[in-house]
Design an enzyme around this catalytic site. Structure first.
Site, PDB file in Angstrom:
ATOM      1  N   LYS A 228       0.851  -1.204   0.000  1.00  0.00           N
ATOM      2  CA  LYS A 228       0.000   0.000   0.000  1.00  0.00           C
ATOM      3  C   LYS A 228       0.881   1.246   0.000  1.00  0.00           C
ATOM      4  O   LYS A 228       0.629   2.200  -0.742  1.00  0.00           O
ATOM      5  CB  LYS A 228      -0.922   0.005   1.236  1.00  0.00           C
ATOM      6  CG  LYS A 228      -2.070  -1.001   1.136  1.00  0.00           C
ATOM      7  CD  LYS A 228      -2.815  -1.203   2.457  1.00  0.00           C
ATOM      8  CE  LYS A 228      -3.881  -2.281   2.285  1.00  0.00           C
ATOM      9  NZ  LYS A 228      -4.544  -2.679   3.528  1.00  0.00           N
TER      10      LYS A 228
ATOM     11  N   GLN B 138      -4.579  -1.059   9.645  1.00  0.00           N
ATOM     12  CA  GLN B 138      -4.556  -2.424   9.118  1.00  0.00           C
ATOM     13  C   GLN B 138      -5.140  -3.386  10.153  1.00  0.00           C
ATOM     14  O   GLN B 138      -4.740  -3.379  11.317  1.00  0.00           O
ATOM     15  CB  GLN B 138      -3.110  -2.806   8.758  1.00  0.00           C
ATOM     16  CG  GLN B 138      -2.963  -4.158   8.066  1.00  0.00           C
ATOM     17  CD  GLN B 138      -3.569  -4.190   6.666  1.00  0.00           C
ATOM     18  OE1 GLN B 138      -3.662  -3.168   5.986  1.00  0.00           O
ATOM     19  NE2 GLN B 138      -4.002  -5.362   6.233  1.00  0.00           N
TER      20      GLN B 138
ATOM     21  N   ASP C  75     -11.576   2.878   4.199  1.00  0.00           N
ATOM     22  CA  ASP C  75     -12.012   1.477   4.224  1.00  0.00           C
ATOM     23  C   ASP C  75     -13.537   1.360   4.141  1.00  0.00           C
ATOM     24  O   ASP C  75     -14.057   0.282   3.832  1.00  0.00           O
ATOM     25  CB  ASP C  75     -11.578   0.830   5.546  1.00  0.00           C
ATOM     26  CG  ASP C  75     -10.257   0.079   5.461  1.00  0.00           C
ATOM     27  OD1 ASP C  75     -10.003  -0.528   4.402  1.00  0.00           O
ATOM     28  OD2 ASP C  75      -9.508   0.082   6.447  1.00  0.00           O
TER      29      ASP C  75
HETATM   30  N1  GUN Z   1      -7.048  -6.471   6.634  1.00  0.00           N
HETATM   31  C1  GUN Z   1      -7.403  -7.274   5.599  1.00  0.00           C
HETATM   32  N2  GUN Z   1      -8.094  -6.590   4.669  1.00  0.00           N
HETATM   33  C2  GUN Z   1      -8.181  -5.318   5.128  1.00  0.00           C
HETATM   34  C3  GUN Z   1      -8.784  -4.136   4.610  1.00  0.00           C
HETATM   35  O1  GUN Z   1      -9.393  -4.116   3.527  1.00  0.00           O
HETATM   36  N3  GUN Z   1      -8.661  -3.018   5.374  1.00  0.00           N
HETATM   37  C4  GUN Z   1      -8.013  -3.021   6.579  1.00  0.00           C
HETATM   38  N4  GUN Z   1      -7.964  -1.873   7.261  1.00  0.00           N
HETATM   39  N5  GUN Z   1      -7.453  -4.112   7.095  1.00  0.00           N
HETATM   40  C5  GUN Z   1      -7.540  -5.239   6.367  1.00  0.00           C
END
Ligand code: GUN
Length: 300
Positions: A58, A102, A125
């Site tokens: 990311k 995350q 998100d």
């Molecule tokens: N962990 C696994 N997928 C995601 C996601 O799409 N967003 C976040 N914040 N954590 C994750």
């Protein structure tokens, strides 16, 4: 219905790269015209190996597309209070437009509290209860990245989804539930299946669109797939590569080698849904920037 040719394999990596290139063009224009660069802050608590890989990706791809990309890495024993203070600071930071913590977070931290502390307008998100509610009631809201990535692939391949029977396997807040909401919004007939569903193979065989998101390696077998169906595999599971040297490889929730012979369309793992998630995160960050700065969002 019978089917003789193998499924078309959807190249999520290529679609993600094309979307990120388009986002980068828009970010470059914004940076030429405005003092403030679109910014994404990612917070990673602890040393969960897959989370570290996702966050690194990311961070890199956000910077590559021209975003200001900041990652806050904190140790696994970080208490809740300083994390909430960090989020509150980012909520007020005019150079940050998207905030992502995350998941999963370590057990001493209340995940719901973390999500509710993120300002809804910076919630890239789409996990904040206000945004979940807005999406469920048909209002404008950020859409969770993985389901939006799945929907983007489906619409590119199939066009109008109205009337199709979609079966979502898994009921997580991150994927299953928002995926069902999105497919319903596209006028699909949606069934949500989960670990307590009776006769899952028979239900899956009814699906024109099958979206497994359960985290069980190669659980969905080829003879569970309706001939010609679109199979969007959200699973990312690490298994032993079978070489006897301890090496591992990634597989989805679908037995790809079996399902590819039956489906009409299928996403591979890796290289299917995974790369789309990051493209959608960047899309949501640009959208948040546009909303905060009251300018038109340039994408459909
Ligand atoms: N962990 C696994 N997928 C995601 C996601 O799409 N967003 C976040 N914040 N954590 C994750």
């Amino acid at each position: 219905m019978t089917k003789t040719s193998p499924a078309r394999i959807i190249d999520g990596k290529a679609v993600s790269a094309a979307i990120r290139a388009e986002l980068a063009r828009h970010v470059a224009i914004i940076r030429e015209q405005r003092a403030v660069q679109p910014g994404l802050a990612v917070i990673l608590i602890g040393d969960d190996a897959p989370s570290q890989v996702y966050v690194k990706s990311k961070e890199k791809l956000a910077a590559e597309a021209g975003f200001r990309s900041v990652v806050y890495r904190r140790p696994a024993d970080t208490p809740e209070e300083p994390l909430l203070t960090l989020i509150e600071g980012l909520n007020e930071d005019p150079e940050i437009h998207g905030i992502l913590v995350q998941l999963p977070v370590p057990p001493q931290i209340d995940e719901a509290k973390v999500i509710e502390t993120i300002s809804p307008e910076k919630d890239v998100d789409g996990f904040h209860p206000m945004n979940v509610g807005r999406l469920a009631t048909g209002q404008d809201a950020p859409i969770p990245c993985t389901p939006l990535g799945c929907l983007t692939l489906l619409k590119r391949e199939l066009g109008d989804l109205a009337g199709l029977h979609a079966v979502v396997v898994g009921r997580s807040n991150i994927v299953g539930k928002p995926m069902a909401t999105l497919l319903l919004r596209e006028n699909c007939t949606v069934t949500m299946a989960h670990s307590r569903t009776r006769d899952l193979p028979a239900l899956c065989r009814e699906a024109d669109i099958l979206v497994p998101a359960i985290g069980k390696p190669r659980f969905i077998r080829g003879d569970w797939v309706k001939p010609g169906a679109a199979v969007i595999d959200v699973g990312i599971n690490r298994i032993d590569a079978g070489k006897g040297d301890g090496s591992t490889r990634l597989v989805g929730d679908v037995d790809f080698d079996e399902a590819v012979k039956v489906a009409g369309l299928i996403t591979p793992v890796p290289g299917g849904v995974g790369p789309m998630t990051i493209a959608m995160l960047l899309r949501n960050t640009l959208e948040a920037y546009c909303r905060i700065h009251r300018i038109a969002f340039p994408l459909a």
